[in-house]
Design a protein around this motif. Structure first.
Motif, mmCIF file in Angstrom:
data_model
loop_
_atom_site.group_PDB
_atom_site.id
_atom_site.type_symbol
_atom_site.label_atom_id
_atom_site.label_comp_id
_atom_site.label_asym_id
_atom_site.label_seq_id
_atom_site.Cartn_x
_atom_site.Cartn_y
_atom_site.Cartn_z
ATOM 1 N N LYS A 219 0.796 -1.227 0.000
ATOM 2 C CA LYS A 219 0.000 0.000 0.000
ATOM 3 C C LYS A 219 0.830 1.280 0.000
ATOM 4 O O LYS A 219 0.512 2.217 -0.735
ATOM 5 C CB LYS A 219 -0.968 -0.003 1.188
ATOM 6 N N PRO A 220 1.890 1.391 0.809
ATOM 7 C CA PRO A 220 2.695 2.625 0.739
ATOM 8 C C PRO A 220 3.289 2.859 -0.643
ATOM 9 O O PRO A 220 3.324 3.999 -1.122
ATOM 10 C CB PRO A 220 3.789 2.387 1.788
ATOM 11 N N ALA A 221 3.740 1.778 -1.294
ATOM 12 C CA ALA A 221 4.301 1.917 -2.642
ATOM 13 C C ALA A 221 3.231 2.365 -3.624
ATOM 14 O O ALA A 221 3.473 3.221 -4.489
ATOM 15 C CB ALA A 221 4.914 0.593 -3.091
ATOM 16 N N ALA A 222 2.032 1.806 -3.486
ATOM 17 C CA ALA A 222 0.933 2.184 -4.373
ATOM 18 C C ALA A 222 0.522 3.637 -4.143
ATOM 19 O O ALA A 222 0.235 4.373 -5.095
ATOM 20 C CB ALA A 222 -0.260 1.254 -4.142
ATOM 21 N N ALA A 223 0.502 4.053 -2.880
ATOM 22 C CA ALA A 223 0.129 5.436 -2.559
ATOM 23 C C ALA A 223 1.169 6.418 -3.097
ATOM 24 O O ALA A 223 0.821 7.481 -3.623
ATOM 25 C CB ALA A 223 -0.014 5.592 -1.045
ATOM 26 N N PHE A 224 2.443 6.049 -2.971
ATOM 27 C CA PHE A 224 3.515 6.902 -3.498
ATOM 28 C C PHE A 224 3.404 7.022 -5.017
ATOM 29 O O PHE A 224 3.497 8.116 -5.582
ATOM 30 C CB PHE A 224 4.874 6.320 -3.113
ATOM 31 N N ASN A 225 3.184 5.895 -5.679
ATOM 32 C CA ASN A 225 3.063 5.894 -7.139
ATOM 33 C C ASN A 225 1.867 6.730 -7.596
ATOM 34 O O ASN A 225 1.940 7.445 -8.602
ATOM 35 C CB ASN A 225 2.920 4.457 -7.633
ATOM 36 N N LYS A 226 0.789 6.663 -6.858
ATOM 37 C CA LYS A 226 -0.409 7.429 -7.202
ATOM 38 C C LYS A 226 -0.135 8.932 -7.150
ATOM 39 O O LYS A 226 -0.588 9.694 -8.008
ATOM 40 C CB LYS A 226 -1.541 7.065 -6.239
ATOM 41 N N ARG A 227 0.625 9.348 -6.152
ATOM 42 C CA ARG A 227 0.958 10.771 -6.033
ATOM 43 C C ARG A 227 1.952 11.204 -7.117
ATOM 44 O O ARG A 227 1.883 12.329 -7.610
ATOM 45 C CB ARG A 227 1.528 11.055 -4.640
ATOM 46 N N VAL A 228 2.862 10.303 -7.471
ATOM 47 C CA VAL A 228 3.859 10.629 -8.494
ATOM 48 C C VAL A 228 3.195 10.854 -9.848
ATOM 49 O O VAL A 228 3.481 11.842 -10.539
ATOM 50 C CB VAL A 228 4.922 9.513 -8.592
ATOM 51 N N ILE A 229 2.306 9.947 -10.243
ATOM 52 C CA ILE A 229 1.684 10.073 -11.567
ATOM 53 C C ILE A 229 0.754 11.285 -11.640
ATOM 54 O O ILE A 229 0.506 11.827 -12.722
ATOM 55 C CB ILE A 229 0.909 8.793 -11.947
ATOM 56 N N LYS A 230 0.279 11.713 -10.495
ATOM 57 C CA LYS A 230 -0.539 12.926 -10.483
ATOM 58 C C LYS A 230 0.346 14.161 -10.583
ATOM 59 O O LYS A 230 0.003 15.140 -11.267
ATOM 60 C CB LYS A 230 -1.382 12.977 -9.211
ATOM 61 N N ALA A 231 1.492 14.105 -9.922
ATOM 62 C CA ALA A 231 2.402 15.256 -9.919
ATOM 63 C C ALA A 231 3.105 15.446 -11.258
ATOM 64 O O ALA A 231 3.333 16.581 -11.688
ATOM 65 C CB ALA A 231 3.432 15.101 -8.802
ATOM 66 N N ASP A 232 3.459 14.337 -11.923
ATOM 67 C CA ASP A 232 4.179 14.488 -13.199
ATOM 68 C C ASP A 232 3.252 14.592 -14.403
ATOM 69 O O ASP A 232 3.702 14.728 -15.542
ATOM 70 C CB ASP A 232 5.192 13.357 -13.402
ATOM 71 N N GLY A 233 1.943 14.515 -14.151
ATOM 72 C CA GLY A 233 0.978 14.710 -15.226
ATOM 73 C C GLY A 233 0.698 13.499 -16.076
ATOM 74 O O GLY A 233 -0.089 13.577 -17.027
ATOM 75 N N SER A 234 1.312 12.360 -15.774
ATOM 76 C CA SER A 234 1.083 11.174 -16.608
ATOM 77 C C SER A 234 -0.315 10.603 -16.401
ATOM 78 O O SER A 234 -0.913 10.052 -17.328
ATOM 79 C CB SER A 234 2.133 10.105 -16.318
ATOM 80 N N MET A 235 -0.841 10.719 -15.183
ATOM 81 C CA MET A 235 -2.234 10.348 -14.886
ATOM 82 C C MET A 235 -2.596 8.947 -15.373
ATOM 83 O O MET A 235 -3.705 8.696 -15.839
ATOM 84 C CB MET A 235 -3.194 11.361 -15.510
ATOM 85 N N GLU A 236 -1.634 8.021 -15.268
ATOM 86 C CA GLU A 236 -1.858 6.632 -15.693
ATOM 87 C C GLU A 236 -2.349 6.552 -17.138
ATOM 88 O O GLU A 236 -3.157 5.696 -17.501
ATOM 89 C CB GLU A 236 -2.859 5.937 -14.765
ATOM 90 N N ASN A 237 -1.853 7.484 -17.951
ATOM 91 C CA ASN A 237 -2.229 7.551 -19.369
ATOM 92 C C ASN A 237 -3.719 7.828 -19.574
ATOM 93 O O ASN A 237 -4.271 7.550 -20.643
ATOM 94 C CB ASN A 237 -1.851 6.251 -20.098
ATOM 95 N N LEU A 238 -4.370 8.371 -18.556
ATOM 96 C CA LEU A 238 -5.780 8.739 -18.669
ATOM 97 C C LEU A 238 -5.890 10.249 -18.849
ATOM 98 O O LEU A 238 -5.053 11.004 -18.354
ATOM 99 C CB LEU A 238 -6.547 8.311 -17.407
ATOM 100 N N PRO A 239 -6.918 10.713 -19.546
ATOM 101 C CA PRO A 239 -7.065 12.161 -19.748
ATOM 102 C C PRO A 239 -7.492 12.860 -18.467
ATOM 103 O O PRO A 239 -8.223 12.306 -17.649
ATOM 104 C CB PRO A 239 -8.166 12.247 -20.811
ATOM 105 N N GLU A 240 -7.019 14.075 -18.301
ATOM 106 C CA GLU A 240 -7.444 14.887 -17.166
ATOM 107 C C GLU A 240 -8.627 15.735 -17.621
ATOM 108 O O GLU A 240 -8.477 16.692 -18.373
ATOM 109 C CB GLU A 240 -6.306 15.781 -16.684
ATOM 110 N N LEU A 241 -9.803 15.358 -17.188
ATOM 111 C CA LEU A 241 -11.016 16.032 -17.640
ATOM 112 C C LEU A 241 -11.230 17.335 -16.889
ATOM 113 O O LEU A 241 -11.026 17.410 -15.677
ATOM 114 C CB LEU A 241 -12.228 15.118 -17.450
ATOM 115 N N GLY A 242 -11.652 18.330 -17.602
ATOM 116 C CA GLY A 242 -11.969 19.614 -16.991
ATOM 117 C C GLY A 242 -13.458 19.867 -17.069
ATOM 118 O O GLY A 242 -14.266 19.016 -16.680
ATOM 119 N N ASP A 243 -13.837 21.003 -17.624
ATOM 120 C CA ASP A 243 -15.242 21.360 -17.795
ATOM 121 C C ASP A 243 -15.817 20.543 -18.951
ATOM 122 O O ASP A 243 -15.371 20.659 -20.102
ATOM 123 C CB ASP A 243 -15.357 22.854 -18.087
#
Length: 279
Positions: A219-243
């Motif tokens: 879990k700590p590794a998964a939580a760290f990875n989740k924050r990293v992909i959000k910070a670097d903008g990769s977003m797990e290759n998913l689009p970041e939806l806005g309006d």
């Protein structure tokens, strides 16, 4: 009673070397089981492959300082305070169980290896008993009232599944351990609870492959990875939806206007609207 070292009393019956050897064996089983679990489930391989695949979609490169900050944030929020739990009751229950277990393990090691005599510091023995009580408080609260099976799906508390192996063996270890300590001197009952304590502890530490024990490292590794992909903008290759009503976004994702209209309405809180109790 609470200030005495129960393992010192046990050492008058069972050789101290045997007790220490058992603790070492349980440690080896946890480490070995966790490593085998990672190899068997290929979780480490999955994380590395996922990180490699996300490199192409990064929008910014994280510096060493960024990653250290993310690691600290993960340790404080996700690990130390269990910030991933939205339900405050579930969070408190988890914290009692987690810190109680840590206290139980550390004081067990201290009482067995560092202070294996009746002259062990009273505070260490009291913390051992406190650790047991904390696990029991958080664990039984979870088992009877917070579990999804009980609180949301309406199943009886005594319904047991394979996934319950970890929590039940954990509760068995701390409960029987505490009762064993409290019944010291009452030969028949004390021997019975000692046996149940050993059986529960063996199932807990040797059953890593069949329980959720290994996930406390995952879990700590998964939580760290989740924050990293959000910070670097990769977003797990998913689009970041806005309006959703943005024409540019709708042009990029034509499914939005096709199924939701040109001006999608606010969908509300969804599943967060109320507690799931529709059984």
């Amino acid at each position: 009673m609470f200030a005495s070292n129960p393992f010192a009393d046990l050492a008058t019956i069972v050789p101290l070397d045997v007790i220490q050897g058992y603790v070492i064996l349980m440690f080896i089983l946890v480490v070995g089981g966790t490593i085998f679990d990672m190899i068997h489930k290929k979780s480490a391989k999955y994380f590395f492959a996922k990180a490699k695949a996300a490199e192409a979609s990064r929008t910014r490169e994280l510096s060493g300082g960024d990653k250290i900050g993310i690691a600290i944030n993960t340790a404080v929020v996700d690990v130390a305070t269990s910030g991933e739990f939205c339900n405050p009751k579930r969070r408190i229950s988890h914290l009692f169980t987690m810190y109680g277990f840590i206290l139980f393990v550390l004081t067990t090691v201290a009482l067995v290896f560092a202070f294996p005599t009746p002259e062990a510091p009273a505070i260490v023995s009291m913390l051992w008993h406190l650790g047991c009580a904390m696990v029991m408080f958080g664990g039984y609260w979870f088992w009877f009232f917070i579990r999804v099976d009980v609180s949301a799906e309406g199943n009886p508390w005594y319904r047991i599944a394979k996934a319950d192996m970890f929590i039940l063996s954990l509760l068995g270890t701390t409960t029987f351990g505490l009762v064993w300590s409290l019944t010291m001197g009452s030969a028949p009952w004390n021997t019975l609870f000692l046996g149940l304590f050993v059986i529960s502890a063996t199932v807990l530490f040797a059953g890593v492959l069949w329980s959720k024990f290994a996930h406390m490292f995952f879990k700590p590794a998964a939580a760290f990875n989740k924050r990293v992909i959000k910070a670097d903008g990769s977003m797990e290759n998913l689009p970041e939806l806005g309006d959703l009503s943005d024409p540019a976004l709708q042009k990029r994702f034509p499914d939005i206007p096709e199924y939701m209209g040109a001006k999608p309405s606010y969908m509300g809180l969804g599943i967060k609207r109320e507690q799931p109790k529709h059984y």
